[in-house]
Design a protein around this motif. Structure first.
Motif, PDB file in Angstrom:
ATOM      1  N   ASP A  90     -17.491 -24.496  59.278  1.00 37.69           N
ATOM      2  CA  ASP A  90     -16.237 -24.181  58.592  1.00 37.69           C
ATOM      3  C   ASP A  90     -15.015 -24.652  59.366  1.00 37.69           C
ATOM      4  O   ASP A  90     -13.987 -24.975  58.766  1.00 37.69           O
ATOM      5  CB  ASP A  90     -16.140 -22.667  58.349  1.00 37.69           C
ATOM      6  CG  ASP A  90     -17.244 -22.164  57.423  1.00 37.69           C
ATOM      7  OD1 ASP A  90     -17.547 -22.857  56.432  1.00 37.69           O
ATOM      8  OD2 ASP A  90     -17.796 -21.086  57.701  1.00 37.69           O
ATOM      9  N   SER A  91     -15.097 -24.684  60.685  1.00 37.42           N
ATOM     10  CA  SER A  91     -13.959 -25.088  61.503  1.00 37.42           C
ATOM     11  C   SER A  91     -14.460 -25.482  62.888  1.00 37.42           C
ATOM     12  O   SER A  91     -15.564 -25.096  63.283  1.00 37.42           O
ATOM     13  CB  SER A  91     -12.957 -23.932  61.606  1.00 37.42           C
ATOM     14  OG  SER A  91     -11.760 -24.362  62.214  1.00 37.42           O
ATOM     15  N   VAL A  92     -13.637 -26.244  63.623  1.00 39.96           N
ATOM     16  CA  VAL A  92     -14.022 -26.751  64.938  1.00 39.96           C
ATOM     17  C   VAL A  92     -12.870 -26.541  65.912  1.00 39.96           C
ATOM     18  O   VAL A  92     -11.701 -26.726  65.549  1.00 39.96           O
ATOM     19  CB  VAL A  92     -14.348 -28.272  64.867  1.00 39.96           C
ATOM     20  CG1 VAL A  92     -14.703 -28.814  66.245  1.00 39.96           C
ATOM     21  CG2 VAL A  92     -15.459 -28.550  63.877  1.00 39.96           C
ATOM     22  N   ILE A  93     -13.201 -26.182  67.149  1.00 45.84           N
ATOM     23  CA  ILE A  93     -12.217 -26.166  68.232  1.00 45.84           C
ATOM     24  C   ILE A  93     -12.814 -26.959  69.389  1.00 45.84           C
ATOM     25  O   ILE A  93     -13.993 -26.818  69.704  1.00 45.84           O
ATOM     26  CB  ILE A  93     -11.818 -24.746  68.686  1.00 45.84           C
ATOM     27  CG1 ILE A  93     -10.696 -24.824  69.722  1.00 45.84           C
ATOM     28  CG2 ILE A  93     -13.007 -23.978  69.225  1.00 45.84           C
ATOM     29  CD1 ILE A  93     -10.072 -23.492  70.078  1.00 45.84           C
ATOM     30  N   ASP A  94     -11.998 -27.803  69.993  1.00 41.90           N
ATOM     31  CA  ASP A  94     -12.424 -28.626  71.117  1.00 41.90           C
ATOM     32  C   ASP A  94     -11.724 -28.119  72.373  1.00 41.90           C
ATOM     33  O   ASP A  94     -10.515 -28.264  72.526  1.00 41.90           O
ATOM     34  CB  ASP A  94     -12.061 -30.088  70.853  1.00 41.90           C
ATOM     35  CG  ASP A  94     -12.646 -31.029  71.888  1.00 41.90           C
ATOM     36  OD1 ASP A  94     -13.143 -30.562  72.930  1.00 41.90           O
ATOM     37  OD2 ASP A  94     -12.594 -32.250  71.647  1.00 41.90           O
ATOM     38  N   ARG A 113      -8.534 -16.226  64.138  1.00 41.11           N
ATOM     39  CA  ARG A 113      -8.007 -16.928  62.950  1.00 41.11           C
ATOM     40  C   ARG A 113      -9.132 -17.315  62.001  1.00 41.11           C
ATOM     41  O   ARG A 113      -9.018 -17.171  60.793  1.00 41.11           O
ATOM     42  CB  ARG A 113      -7.236 -18.185  63.366  1.00 41.11           C
ATOM     43  CG  ARG A 113      -5.777 -17.957  63.610  1.00 41.11           C
ATOM     44  CD  ARG A 113      -4.979 -19.252  63.635  1.00 41.11           C
ATOM     45  NE  ARG A 113      -5.652 -20.362  64.276  1.00 41.11           N
ATOM     46  CZ  ARG A 113      -5.474 -20.735  65.540  1.00 41.11           C
ATOM     47  NH1 ARG A 113      -4.655 -20.085  66.311  1.00 41.11           N
ATOM     48  NH2 ARG A 113      -6.133 -21.760  66.037  1.00 41.11           N
ATOM     49  N   ALA A 114     -10.238 -17.814  62.571  1.00 41.76           N
ATOM     50  CA  ALA A 114     -11.366 -18.240  61.741  1.00 41.76           C
ATOM     51  C   ALA A 114     -11.957 -17.048  60.992  1.00 41.76           C
ATOM     52  O   ALA A 114     -12.262 -17.142  59.806  1.00 41.76           O
ATOM     53  CB  ALA A 114     -12.436 -18.909  62.603  1.00 41.76           C
ATOM     54  N   GLY A 120     -17.592 -18.338  58.281  1.00 41.65           N
ATOM     55  CA  GLY A 120     -18.826 -17.730  58.756  1.00 41.65           C
ATOM     56  C   GLY A 120     -19.459 -18.456  59.921  1.00 41.65           C
ATOM     57  O   GLY A 120     -20.191 -17.870  60.705  1.00 41.65           O
ATOM     58  N   LEU A 121     -19.187 -19.767  60.053  1.00 39.32           N
ATOM     59  CA  LEU A 121     -19.816 -20.560  61.103  1.00 39.32           C
ATOM     60  C   LEU A 121     -18.820 -21.584  61.622  1.00 39.32           C
ATOM     61  O   LEU A 121     -18.274 -22.372  60.846  1.00 39.32           O
ATOM     62  CB  LEU A 121     -21.059 -21.271  60.550  1.00 39.32           C
ATOM     63  CG  LEU A 121     -21.883 -22.057  61.549  1.00 39.32           C
ATOM     64  CD1 LEU A 121     -22.616 -21.108  62.492  1.00 39.32           C
ATOM     65  CD2 LEU A 121     -22.886 -22.939  60.831  1.00 39.32           C
ATOM     66  N   VAL A 122     -18.582 -21.552  62.914  1.00 38.52           N
ATOM     67  CA  VAL A 122     -17.643 -22.493  63.520  1.00 38.52           C
ATOM     68  C   VAL A 122     -18.332 -23.224  64.666  1.00 38.52           C
ATOM     69  O   VAL A 122     -19.363 -22.775  65.172  1.00 38.52           O
ATOM     70  CB  VAL A 122     -16.360 -21.791  64.027  1.00 38.52           C
ATOM     71  CG1 VAL A 122     -15.589 -21.186  62.871  1.00 38.52           C
ATOM     72  CG2 VAL A 122     -16.674 -20.745  65.077  1.00 38.52           C
ATOM     73  N   LEU A 123     -17.733 -24.336  65.066  1.00 34.44           N
ATOM     74  CA  LEU A 123     -18.253 -25.136  66.173  1.00 34.44           C
ATOM     75  C   LEU A 123     -17.256 -25.062  67.319  1.00 34.44           C
ATOM     76  O   LEU A 123     -16.065 -25.315  67.128  1.00 34.44           O
ATOM     77  CB  LEU A 123     -18.446 -26.590  65.728  1.00 34.44           C
ATOM     78  CG  LEU A 123     -18.993 -27.564  66.771  1.00 34.44           C
ATOM     79  CD1 LEU A 123     -20.438 -27.205  67.129  1.00 34.44           C
ATOM     80  CD2 LEU A 123     -18.918 -28.991  66.262  1.00 34.44           C
ATOM     81  N   VAL A 124     -17.739 -24.707  68.504  1.00 35.68           N
ATOM     82  CA  VAL A 124     -16.911 -24.646  69.705  1.00 35.68           C
ATOM     83  C   VAL A 124     -17.405 -25.730  70.653  1.00 35.68           C
ATOM     84  O   VAL A 124     -18.543 -25.678  71.124  1.00 35.68           O
ATOM     85  CB  VAL A 124     -16.993 -23.263  70.384  1.00 35.68           C
ATOM     86  CG1 VAL A 124     -16.178 -23.236  71.667  1.00 35.68           C
ATOM     87  CG2 VAL A 124     -16.534 -22.166  69.432  1.00 35.68           C
ATOM     88  N   VAL A 179     -21.145 -20.953  66.391  1.00 34.05           N
ATOM     89  CA  VAL A 179     -20.829 -19.530  66.534  1.00 34.05           C
ATOM     90  C   VAL A 179     -20.773 -18.901  65.147  1.00 34.05           C
ATOM     91  O   VAL A 179     -20.013 -19.354  64.283  1.00 34.05           O
ATOM     92  CB  VAL A 179     -19.481 -19.323  67.268  1.00 34.05           C
ATOM     93  CG1 VAL A 179     -19.180 -17.836  67.416  1.00 34.05           C
ATOM     94  CG2 VAL A 179     -19.501 -20.005  68.624  1.00 34.05           C
ATOM     95  N   ARG A 180     -21.598 -17.868  64.929  1.00 37.80           N
ATOM     96  CA  ARG A 180     -21.576 -17.110  63.672  1.00 37.80           C
ATOM     97  C   ARG A 180     -20.542 -16.009  63.788  1.00 37.80           C
ATOM     98  O   ARG A 180     -20.484 -15.295  64.785  1.00 37.80           O
ATOM     99  CB  ARG A 180     -22.941 -16.468  63.398  1.00 37.80           C
ATOM    100  CG  ARG A 180     -23.980 -17.447  62.934  1.00 37.80           C
ATOM    101  CD  ARG A 180     -25.311 -16.780  62.682  1.00 37.80           C
ATOM    102  NE  ARG A 180     -25.204 -15.665  61.763  1.00 37.80           N
ATOM    103  CZ  ARG A 180     -26.047 -14.644  61.758  1.00 37.80           C
ATOM    104  NH1 ARG A 180     -27.032 -14.577  62.617  1.00 37.80           N
ATOM    105  NH2 ARG A 180     -25.905 -13.663  60.889  1.00 37.80           N
ATOM    106  N   LEU A 181     -19.744 -15.848  62.740  1.00 36.99           N
ATOM    107  CA  LEU A 181     -18.676 -14.847  62.748  1.00 36.99           C
ATOM    108  C   LEU A 181     -18.974 -13.724  61.768  1.00 36.99           C
ATOM    109  O   LEU A 181     -19.549 -13.954  60.704  1.00 36.99           O
ATOM    110  CB  LEU A 181     -17.343 -15.503  62.376  1.00 36.99           C
ATOM    111  CG  LEU A 181     -16.901 -16.661  63.269  1.00 36.99           C
ATOM    112  CD1 LEU A 181     -15.605 -17.265  62.740  1.00 36.99           C
ATOM    113  CD2 LEU A 181     -16.737 -16.211  64.698  1.00 36.99           C
TER     114      LEU A 181
END
Length: 191
Positions: A90-94, A113-114, A120-124, A179-181
């Protein structure tokens, strides 16, 4: 001048403790168990006056906090869908290239924020911690790769994070995490 070693006598409690410990170990050859300590003699003393306990104060105490749920891994079906390209994050942070404190605050802001956005699922992305240009011989590499999982396990993020897993190679492999939120509870809005 002769030096004398002063020996302190053991108190009855210390003697009982030592006797208890000594009876639970196997004695060395030729050594026996220490004698059982003599029971303490009760001296006749005046009874200690009992002080009445103060009446309990009826103040509303908050209920004890429930135990934190354990972190759960990302479901196998979700991981397979991500690896096969049938599902996107759903979203990415670098974070790689950031200093530790800066990365920690950026990660916290991003996750809140996410979650507020209903993701529900983001990439770190942490980076793999390879050699950096201009790094001195004593600079530690891969700090974020090691610290981000630690941060995600902290109790203050459990209301946001359900669990996390190493990303698949097309999303960064060992230098990134899925990462599951948790979903926000009914009607909470972010400001």
């Amino acid at each position: 001048m002769s030096k004398r070693s002063r020996t302190r006598q053991l108190s009855p409690d210390e003697k009982r403790l030592w006797s208890h410990v000594a009876r639970h170990v196997k004695p060395m050859k030729g050594k026996g168990l220490p004698p059982e300590p003599e029971p303490e003699e009760k001296t006749a003393t005046a009874p200690v006056p009992q002080i009445a306990a103060p009446a309990p104060v009826l103040s509303p105490l908050p209920p004890p906090k429930p135990a934190l749920p354990p972190l759960a891994p990302v479901e196998r079906k979700t991981l397979q869908a991500l690896r096969r390209g049938r599902k996107e994050v759903d979203s990415v942070i670098d974070l790689h290239g950031m200093r530790q404190e800066e990365a920690h605050f950026a990660l916290l802001r991003f996750l809140h924020r996410a979650q507020g956005s209903g993701y529900g699922l983001v990439l770190v992305i942490t980076g793999k911690g390879g050699a950096s240009v201009g790094a001195g011989p004593f600079e530690e590499r891969g700090v974020l790769r090691r610290m981000v999982p630690h941060w995600l396990r902290l109790p203050d993020l459990r209301h946001v994070v359900i669990g996390f897993e190493e990303a698949s190679p097309q999303h960064g492999g060992s230098g990134a995490l899925y990462v599951r939120l948790r979903r926000r509870r009914g009607g909470e809005r972010t400001g």
